[in-house]
Structures are given as C-alpha cells and as structure tokens.
Design a protein around this motif. Structure first.
Motif, PDB file in Angstrom:
ATOM      1  N   LYS A   7       0.942  -1.109   0.010  1.00  0.00           N
ATOM      2  CA  LYS A   7      -0.062  -0.013  -0.015  1.00  0.00           C
ATOM      3  C   LYS A   7       0.827   1.307  -0.074  1.00  0.00           C
ATOM      4  CE  LYS A   7      -3.551   2.389   2.712  1.00  0.00           C
ATOM      5  NZ  LYS A   7      -4.703   2.277   3.737  1.00  0.00           N
ATOM      6  N   THR A   8       0.627   2.254  -0.952  1.00  0.00           N
ATOM      7  CA  THR A   8       1.325   3.772  -0.836  1.00  0.00           C
ATOM      8  C   THR A   8       0.496   4.613  -0.811  1.00  0.00           C
ATOM      9  OG1 THR A   8       1.309   3.395  -3.082  1.00  0.00           O
ATOM     10  CG2 THR A   8       3.170   2.563  -2.406  1.00  0.00           C
ATOM     11  N   VAL A   9      -0.973   4.523  -0.706  1.00  0.00           N
ATOM     12  CA  VAL A   9      -1.825   5.807  -0.567  1.00  0.00           C
ATOM     13  C   VAL A   9      -1.817   6.007   0.921  1.00  0.00           C
ATOM     14  CG1 VAL A   9      -3.950   4.230  -0.449  1.00  0.00           C
ATOM     15  CG2 VAL A   9      -4.093   6.772  -1.045  1.00  0.00           C
ATOM     16  N   PRO A  10      -1.461   7.115   1.383  1.00  0.00           N
ATOM     17  CA  PRO A  10      -1.344   7.433   2.819  1.00  0.00           C
ATOM     18  C   PRO A  10      -2.652   7.731   3.504  1.00  0.00           C
ATOM     19  CG  PRO A  10      -0.836   9.436   1.717  1.00  0.00           C
ATOM     20  CD  PRO A  10      -1.211   8.284   0.619  1.00  0.00           C
TER      21      PRO A  10
ATOM     22  N   HIS B 128     -10.471  18.857   6.134  1.00  0.00           N
ATOM     23  CA  HIS B 128     -11.382  19.886   6.275  1.00  0.00           C
ATOM     24  C   HIS B 128     -10.802  21.154   5.580  1.00  0.00           C
ATOM     25  CE1 HIS B 128      -8.421  20.369   9.380  1.00  0.00           C
ATOM     26  NE2 HIS B 128      -9.006  21.808   9.555  1.00  0.00           N
ATOM     27  N   THR B 129      -9.621  21.332   5.328  1.00  0.00           N
ATOM     28  CA  THR B 129      -9.264  22.594   4.633  1.00  0.00           C
ATOM     29  C   THR B 129      -9.053  22.303   3.294  1.00  0.00           C
ATOM     30  OG1 THR B 129      -6.696  21.844   5.296  1.00  0.00           O
ATOM     31  CG2 THR B 129      -7.976  23.109   6.786  1.00  0.00           C
ATOM     32  N   SER B 130      -9.586  21.220   2.662  1.00  0.00           N
ATOM     33  CA  SER B 130      -9.596  21.047   1.298  1.00  0.00           C
ATOM     34  C   SER B 130      -8.181  20.946   0.942  1.00  0.00           C
ATOM     35  CB  SER B 130     -10.010  22.150   0.454  1.00  0.00           C
ATOM     36  OG  SER B 130     -11.695  22.407   0.756  1.00  0.00           O
ATOM     37  N   ILE B 131      -7.419  20.237   1.555  1.00  0.00           N
ATOM     38  CA  ILE B 131      -5.912  20.089   1.407  1.00  0.00           C
ATOM     39  C   ILE B 131      -5.722  18.494   1.128  1.00  0.00           C
ATOM     40  CG2 ILE B 131      -3.546  20.048   1.980  1.00  0.00           C
ATOM     41  CD1 ILE B 131      -4.212  22.633   3.601  1.00  0.00           C
ATOM     42  N   ASP B 132      -5.142  18.136   0.052  1.00  0.00           N
ATOM     43  CA  ASP B 132      -4.886  16.970  -0.204  1.00  0.00           C
ATOM     44  C   ASP B 132      -3.594  16.413   0.390  1.00  0.00           C
ATOM     45  OD1 ASP B 132      -4.384  14.082  -1.230  1.00  0.00           O
ATOM     46  OD2 ASP B 132      -4.105  14.544  -3.437  1.00  0.00           O
ATOM     47  N   HIS B 133      -3.439  15.567   1.399  1.00  0.00           N
ATOM     48  CA  HIS B 133      -2.092  15.378   2.032  1.00  0.00           C
ATOM     49  C   HIS B 133      -1.216  14.237   1.614  1.00  0.00           C
ATOM     50  CE1 HIS B 133      -2.682  18.138   5.556  1.00  0.00           C
ATOM     51  NE2 HIS B 133      -3.867  17.794   5.187  1.00  0.00           N
ATOM     52  N   THR B 134      -1.642  13.724   0.463  1.00  0.00           N
ATOM     53  CA  THR B 134      -0.899  12.495  -0.268  1.00  0.00           C
ATOM     54  C   THR B 134       0.474  13.010  -0.704  1.00  0.00           C
ATOM     55  OG1 THR B 134      -2.963  12.011  -1.505  1.00  0.00           O
ATOM     56  CG2 THR B 134      -0.969  10.972  -2.352  1.00  0.00           C
TER      57      THR B 134
ATOM     58  N   ASN C 169      -6.587  15.054  -8.603  1.00  0.00           N
ATOM     59  CA  ASN C 169      -5.609  15.740  -8.248  1.00  0.00           C
ATOM     60  C   ASN C 169      -4.250  14.634  -8.282  1.00  0.00           C
ATOM     61  OD1 ASN C 169      -4.441  17.777  -6.974  1.00  0.00           O
ATOM     62  ND2 ASN C 169      -4.299  17.039  -5.121  1.00  0.00           N
ATOM     63  N   LEU C 170      -4.120  14.333  -9.318  1.00  0.00           N
ATOM     64  CA  LEU C 170      -2.749  13.606  -9.950  1.00  0.00           C
ATOM     65  C   LEU C 170      -1.587  14.202  -9.363  1.00  0.00           C
ATOM     66  CD1 LEU C 170      -3.870  12.457 -13.369  1.00  0.00           C
ATOM     67  CD2 LEU C 170      -3.719  11.117 -11.323  1.00  0.00           C
ATOM     68  N   ALA C 171      -0.354  13.511  -9.052  1.00  0.00           N
ATOM     69  CA  ALA C 171       0.952  13.801  -8.924  1.00  0.00           C
ATOM     70  C   ALA C 171       1.343  15.083 -10.124  1.00  0.00           C
ATOM     71  CB  ALA C 171       1.778  12.741  -8.663  1.00  0.00           C
ATOM     72  N   PRO C 172       2.202  15.914  -9.692  1.00  0.00           N
ATOM     73  CA  PRO C 172       2.485  16.976 -10.615  1.00  0.00           C
ATOM     74  C   PRO C 172       3.175  16.385 -12.044  1.00  0.00           C
ATOM     75  CG  PRO C 172       2.807  17.806  -8.522  1.00  0.00           C
ATOM     76  CD  PRO C 172       2.592  16.468  -8.188  1.00  0.00           C
TER      77      PRO C 172
END
Length: 928
Positions: free
Chosen positions: A770-773, A783-789, A806-809
């Motif tokens: 597993k790699t998805v955190p 709650h702040t609309s931030i993706d912490h991946t 929200n894919l990796a850059p």
C-alpha cells in the motif's frame, strides 16, 4: 531563479526537453463548422444527448421552440432563442445554457422542474468548453432518414465483426528483400507486403546500443545499465538478442511496467474521485495482482475471466476474486440519494468499460437508443445490464449519505476485533473535533442573537451596499462580528419592504435610532405583550440559520483565531490517527446479488420510464443466427459473459488485446483507436497482420510473453528510427503508418521519473504494498480542502497513489490519462511547463546533489567523473565536443555563483548541475 540554474541551462551539448508539439495547431473554426472527432462524438452520444433528450427536447425542438430556442442541432444552439445564443464560443463558461442549468439566475432556471445533477452539469460544461462538437446533422445537410447505426446484417460484414481469418504464412513472399532485410519473424512478412504495395523500402537495422536501449525501456520501463550495454555489445553468440529478451521478460520490473499499461486500460485509481473523493484503501491489492499476473505470464483468457467472474470460477481464490476489483474501480456518485439511479449509473459505467476494454465497442452509447453508428441495439445494452443488475457492487454499509463499494474481507476474526476497536478510537477523535466545532459555532449563534439590537443599531450606520472592510471598524467599536454585521445590513436592504423589517427601514430613512430600538426591544422580547403571531415570527427570524443574523458557514470565517487553531489541532489529530490506523484486510470485488433473468428497457435511458423486458444475453451481431446463450439460473451470468468473450471464435477480444499490445510496442496500434473498433474508429493499417497476431495469440495459449518475443525479435522492431531516404519515404507515408522506420517515442511520465532516479542511483525497485497514505474510505481532502498525499518515495512511479481529481504533478504534466476512463493509448504533448517542472522539482535537485557527492567520492578526476556520468545517464562516453563544453563549464569561476562557501559543497553543486542536465536531455527523453 538562482544564478546557478541559469548557468546550468548553458549546457547545450544536448538540447533540454524540446518545446514542440507533434500535433499541428488547430485553426480556429467558424461558428458554424466544427467536425466532431470520434472521441467527441462518443462523449456526445453517451453523456450529452441523453441529457438533452431526457430534460430539454420536450420544449426545445424545431416544432416546439419554447422561448424561440431549439436544441436539435449545433447551429440552433449557436443561434439561440429570445434571450440570445445558448452557447458562446468565445467565452464558453458564460454561455446561457450553462447559466440556466447552474441555476445562477433567478429568472433563468432550466430544466424548470428540477436542477440537473452536479455530474450532468459538469458534462455539459466539458462539452461547451470544447465548443459543443455535435454529430447531429444540420437542417441543410440532414439525410432523408434519421441517423441510424448499422443493421445486424450489415454489422456482421463489417471488418471487426468478421471471423478472424489470417492468410497462411506460405502465401506471403519477401523475395525482393536483401539478406540484411530478411524477415526474422512472420510479422516482417506482413509489414513487407505493405512496403511493396506503397513503394517503400525499410530503414537499416539499428545498432546494438540503440536496440538494447529500446527493448529494455520497452519491456521494463527502465534504461539499460552501463554494464548491460557493454555485455551485450561484446556478446557474439547467435542467440545474443534472444538472451537479452529472456532476461528482460524474467525481470520483476517487466510486470511493473506492463502492468501499468493495463492499469491505464482498466481506469485504475486509489480514490473514487467526483464529489465524494474517498480513498480506495484496498485498491493496491488489485494493482499488485495485475503486476504479478504479468510477471507470471498468466494466460490472458484466464486474466479476463478473473476480471469479470473471479468469484464464480470453480477454483476461485483470493487472487481470482481480487481480479473482480476491475468492476468496482469506476468513479461513482456515492452520495446519490436515489439508490436506484446510483445502481443503473454504476451498471452503465461497468458496461461501457467492459465494452471498451475487451471488445473495442462503445456500448454506453446504446443506453438511451440504438447505437447511432454501430450494430449495437438498445436491447443488447439492457440484455448485458441484466447480467450486472444481478451483481453486487455496493456494500450494505455507508458513512452518512455516502454509500460504500463492495469489498471481500480476507481478515481473521482476531484482526476484525482489532479493527473494531480502532474504528471506535477513530470515531472518538472525529467526534471530539466535530463537538468542538459545533459547540463553538453554537456559542457564536447564541451570542449573536443576544446582541440582536446592537446589530440592528450598528446597521443604521452603514449604507445598503457596504463592504466587509467598511464593517470591520464598526464591528470593533460595538464588539460585534464583522461578517455577521455585513450579512445583517445586506439582508435588511434586500428585505426592507418585508413585514418584519419595514419599521427598521422607515427608521433608517429618518435615522430614528431610539424609535427603532424601542420597537424591536419589545418585538424580540418573548415576555412582551405583543400578539403571539408577532412573537413567533420574531423568534423564527432570530433562529433562521440563513436569516439576518446568519453566522458564516465556514468556521474559519466565524470563530476567533484561538478557536480555529484548537479545532484545526483536533481535526489534524483525528486525520493523522485515521490515516495511520490499520485497515481491515480486504479486496475490492463483486459478488452475485439476487439473480434476475430480465430487465426492462429504459426509455431514453430513464429508469423511471420502463419499456418491455429483455432477457440476459450478448449483442446479437456477435451471436450466430439461432444462437441463444444459456445462463445458470442461480448465477448472475458474469461467468458466461467471460467465457463468451474468450471463446476462440470471438472476433473481437483477441484482436482488441493484441492491438493494444502492439500499440504499446510501436506507439500506435494497428487500429489507432484502441477502444473503438466500430464505424467511428480507424480501420487497421495492416488487417491481415492483426488477424495473424490475434490467431497466434490464441494458439500460444494467450501468452503475452510469447507475443513480446515475436515482436521485439522481428526485423521490423530492429529497424533504425531514421532512414537514408527519409524525405522520399515521408512523401509516400508521412505518418509512418506502414512502419518503414521504427517510430521514435517520448518516454511516459513513469519512465521519465523512474529513469532519472535510476541513472542517479536513487531508484528503489521494491515491489508490492500500500502506498496511498489514507485509511480505506477516508476522505482524500481534509476539512481545509488539502490533499495530504505525498510523492516523496523513490519507488517506481507505478506505485504512486493515483488520486482522481488531483494527480501528482509529474503525472499531470506528462500526459497521464484520465483515471476514470479506459485508455489504451496515451497522448503525447510537449509544452514549456514540462521543462520548468524538471528544472525545479525538489526530488530531482536533491537526487542530483546526492549522486554528485557519490560521484566525487568514487571517481578521482573530472575526466573520470564525466565519463561515469555519461555512462550512467546515456550509456555512452562523451564526444570530444561534449568533453570540451563540460571542461569549460567545470573550470568556470563558480566561487560566488553557487552560493556555496566550502569548496567541497561548491564542487558537489557544480556536478549536480551536470547530472541534472544529462538527466533531462532529449537523448534520454526519447527512445530511438
């Protein structure tokens, strides 16, 4: 930009990633003319036409132009109605059509009987943003009869529906080819025939170095090491090429690379996407299953059966059941309140995916009507839907209004008990956060209501169109909340003539503050002798959460800084605990539900408008005249569907599979539209070769590795990517569709990142896990609309979490496909931001710096270091010219430019620039 980056850009021995496009720039079309591509036509038929027919055409046809507007063709949309054009091509987002469906204007809400779903609005926005490509005929070129797809009889004669029937190899000749160009596999005979017909000659054979880079990158997604290059170039054995291929196919990295190809096709992701972007916390088991299946050379027909019916096989196992995750991975509107609509929409996604992935057909276009192009009838669609109607895709559990997808537990009883306790702790921490937030907000509401007279009084000092900045000093003066004060004043202005606030407005006009206060002091006093009806109205106004004393909806705008910090602390504590909490061991997968043999046709795709019943079956065009499938009465029919798909007599499945495999080797399929073998798809460039490959694939036992061997050892694959008569050949076949030279290709996003880390000695080749955190079913955005991946691991990019929306850059920049749609062939673009990303990405800067330190420690001189850098990055030694350029660069005055005061640090910085420029050179980025 620091000076040392500007200096680094001066290394022009090889050009940095070129900024050019393989696609010619599209000229701006006129308002009336826009030819829809095959993909756009499919999108219109599957997404847009059903919306128009279900919600709009009752009132907006040529015969019934409500408001003067017809929606029957693109021209009528551009012409518009009484209020103007429905679609604005110059500013699509401002189109009246979109304003109407968004309900932005009180006087313009369409459809009038209820707002469209967010997903339907998003589809319309996407369509209008593309300038509304529309395959429907305009009135002046409309055919005499309505647009209809092929009949069943016509369909059976269409090339892709005919039986696989390759010519016998002995009938092919290569007599006019010289010995150097002699065929090495049967593939070459088919390719050579097309050369002869077109008057083409093949490119010479590629050098061993070029072929090794090509085949290594192709089979493993990684470049060859310097030692592998030397070993191959020195190997004079007659089977030297075969030994390389066997080594690569036996490498675990083969499965990682080719498994990622397949994950594109089955729209793999680690989150649901859409509005309810929950983590697919167990999707990684499907990813690992795919990679292991490719490494094990699992027969592809078995692989297909596991995808569709791994739970129904006689020898069903955890592995085979994991394969059914294919049917669960699609994006879903999990909070859809209408459960039946959710079910039929999910079935639609499954049918559409199965059709594209295994048959190269767009079944989804037949949900509302017979297919407009292909011989697929609406009855065919619902006969397949009856199979998936008897399939359990959703669990019985939910989180509030959010439905859970189905999973198959593989946990022990002890593990389940442990998870149950963890769930309690997670719930407790979330409850603490929710309680703190709701308590603080309720306290603010109570305080606000207690100061009702102060808000009404302060509002008398503000103009009706005041701003927040004008409210702030006044709020501070009277100890009020500025946003509540602003809302109060704007509300009073809007409802000044209402019964409750008519007195306030009259007093405001006369600035009679005391009179106003006396009136409302009595009105809002529950113990006053006001009429009961007046007191109830006043109390309701005070309690109205969206009324004149409404507090901001977001607690960040409502509470004090200290309160916000405490709530955020509790939220982050809950998030971190949940993210780290262990999941119940499970695989995403389906089960059979209650079996029903029939399903009603949904008129215009609307499940509320039911037509006649149809039984489980397969598309008629692919069945014999009197063939009628037999289904197990106690099973869904998925097993029968899978067995029908892999029947050797099936004309599509093996063709579609080998076409994709071919495309992943050569950059373009024999049929370039890998998911569309229908009328709107491209015809095969080499139809006989396609049939030969399909038949050979079947006869090899559906062996992918046998297919690879035949391809990469062919003369066609071993050609050079340039031709001595390039101009002459290009005039005859400008797109190289007949493969007179090997097509050069740009690396994929994964190959770019993996290759850079590999050459810098930083790539971690660990498999699995597993790699998805995030915990299973945890929200991706907090709650702040931030993706912490995070994407700071150095494992292969195939193991990156794939977060829908929200894919990796690096994936976003380098053409990673939409993970909600099956994709068998990626696009390739070259744009400036790609170069900027690679010049400034922290992971490249840091890896280059560490690699430079190791290079300095390992090699004693600049000459040796330069040689080692070229060997590790490009697999060759520097030329004399490159050596001169680097020598000048290395001996320039770097004392102040780098910002480093220590000589050792300065030297490491200089060499990191060298390594980074090699890593992002065109020579590395393109496989010749």
């Amino acid at each position: 930009m620091p000076f040392y980056w500007a200096a680094g850009m001066a290394l022009l021995f090889v050009a940095p990633l070129a900024v050019f496009s393989d696609d010619s720039l599209a000229s701006s079309e006129s308002n009336e003319e826009l030819v829809a591509t095959a993909a756009q036509t499919e999108f219109f038929e599957k997404r847009i036409r059903p919306i128009l027919e279900s919600h709009c055409m009752e009132c907006h046809t040529e015969a019934e132009k409500s408001g003067g507007l017809s929606l029957t063709h693109r021209g009528s949309l551009l012409q518009g109605g009484d209020t103007g054009p429905a679609i604005e091509l110059q500013e699509p987002s401002q189109s009246l059509l979109l304003k109407a469906v968004r309900y932005q204007d009180e006087s313009l809400k369409m459809p009038p009987n209820g707002k469209l779903s967010d997903q339907e609005i998003a589809w319309l926005e996407e369509w209008v943003g593309q300038k509304a490509p529309d395959p429907r005929p305009e009135p002046n070129d409309a055919p005499a009869t309505p647009l209809e797809g092929m009949s069943i009889e016509e369909g059976r004669e269409f090339w892709s529906f005919r039986p696989i029937n390759p010519p016998h190899i002995s009938s092919l000749s290569s007599e006019h080819l010289d010995v150097a160009n002699a065929p090495t596999t049967p593939i070459d005979l088919f390719i050579e025939r097309k050369w002869a017909e077109a008057g083409l000659t093949p490119a010479p054979e590629a050098s061993r170095h070029v072929w090794l880079r090509r085949v290594t990158q192709d089979l493993t997604g990684l470049p060859p090491s310097a030692s592998e290059i030397i070993e191959f170039e020195q190997d004079d054995a007659p089977d030297a090429y075969e030994k390389v291929v066997d080594r690569l196919l036996n490498s675990p990295q083969y499965g990682v690379h080719w498994g990622r190809h397949w994950l594109d096709t089955v729209r793999y992701a680690d989150s649901n996407g859409l509005d309810e972007n929950l983590a697919f916390g167990n999707a990684w088991r499907f990813r690992d299953y795919v990679i292991h299946s490719f490494n094990a050379n699992k027969p592809f027909h078995r692989f297909i059966k596991e995808h569709l019916a791994g739970d129904l096989l006689d020898d069903a196992s955890v592995e085979s059941q994991t394969g059914t995750g294919f049917l669960v991975l699609g994006a879903k509107v999990l909070a859809e309140p209408d459960r039946e609509k959710l079910s039929v929409d999910t079935i639609d996604e499954q049918i559409d995916t199965v059709g594209k992935v295994f048959l190269g057909l767009t079944f989804g276009c037949a949900r509302c009507h017979d297919h407009k192009f292909d011989p697929v009838k609406q009855e065919d669609y619902y006969s397949l839907a009856a199979i998936f109607q008897s399939t359990r895709t959703f669990a019985d559990s939910n989180t509030g209004a959010i439905r859970h997808w189905n999973e198959i537990s593989i946990a022990s009883d002890e593990e389940r008990k442990e998870i149950a306790e963890l769930n309690k702790e997670v719930a407790a921490k979330q409850a603490a956060y929710n309680k703190a937030k709701s308590s603080a907000m309720e306290e603010l509401r109570q305080n606000t209501r207690a100061k009702v007279l102060d808000y009404l009084s302060a509002s008398m000092e503000l103009k009706p169109d005041c701003t927040l900045s004008q409210c702030v000093p006044l709020a501070e003066k009277y100890s009020l909340h500025p946003r509540v004060l602003l809302n109060c004043r704007l509300y009073l202005a809007r409802f000044a003539d209402g019964e409750l606030f008519r007195v306030w407005d009259d007093c405001y006009q006369r600035q009679a503050r005391d009179e106003m206060l006396n009136h409302y002091r009595v009105l809002f006093d529950p113990k006053s002798d006001q009429p009961e009806e007046s007191k109830k109205a006043a109390a309701a106004a005070l309690a109205n959460p969206t009324g004149f004393l409404a507090v901001p909806a977001k607690f960040e705008h409502a509470l004090t800084e200290a309160q916000i910090q405490e709530i955020n602390r509790l939220a982050e504590e809950a998030r971190l605990f949940e993210s780290a909490a262990k999941d119940e061991a499970a695989v995403m997968g389906v089960r059979d539900a209650r079996v029903t043999d029939e399903m009603p046709i949904h008129i215009r795709g609307n499940y509320l408008s039911r037509g006649r019943l149809v039984s489980r079956s397969f598309p008629k065009v692919l069945l014999g005249e009197r063939e009628k499938p037999i289904f197990h009465r106690q099973q869904s029919g998925r097993l029968e569907l899978a067995e029908w798909l892999v029947d050797p007599r099936h004309p599509l499945t093996s063709r579609v599979v080998v076409n994709r495999l071919w495309g992943w080797h050569f950059g373009r399929g024999i049929v370039s539209t890998t998911e569309n073998f229908g009328l709107l798809g491209e015809k095969p460039t080499h139809p006989e070769l396609l049939d030969f490959l399909a038949r050979d694939f079947l006869e090899s036992g559906w062996s992918m590795k046998e297919f690879h061997r035949m391809v990469v050892l062919s003369r066609t694959y071993r050609m050079d990517s340039s031709h001595p008569q390039e101009k002459e050949m290009a005039e005859k076949d400008p797109e190289n569709r007949l493969l007179w030279k090997f097509p050069m290709r740009r690396l994929t996003a994964e190959e770019i990142r993996d290759g850079i880390l590999f050459q810098l000695g930083e790539l971690d080749l660990q498999l699995d896990g597993k790699t998805v955190p995030l915990r299973n079913r945890q929200f991706v955005f907090d709650h702040t609309s931030i993706d912490h991946t995070k994407y700071d691991m150095h494992r292969r990019t195939a193991y990156f979490p794939i977060i829908r929306n929200n894919l990796a850059p690096i994936l976003q920049q380098f053409d990673f496909p939409d993970p909600t749609m099956p994709t068998g062939a990626r696009n390739t673009t070259s744009v400036a931001p790609q170069s900027l990303l690679l010049m400034n990405a922290p992971w490249i800067l840091e890896a280059s710096r560490r690699a430079a330190v190791r290079l300095l420690d390992r090699e004693p001189s600049d000459s040796a270091r330069l040689h080692a850098a070229f060997q590790s990055s490009l697999g060759r030694s520097p030329t004399e010219r490159e050596t001169g350029i680097f020598s000048n660069f290395l001996h320039a005055d770097w004392h102040t430019a780098t910002g480093e005061t220590e000589p050792r640090d300065r030297e490491a910085m200089i060499w990191s620039l060298v390594l980074q420029n090699l890593a992002i050179s065109n020579e590395f980025f393109y496989v010749r």
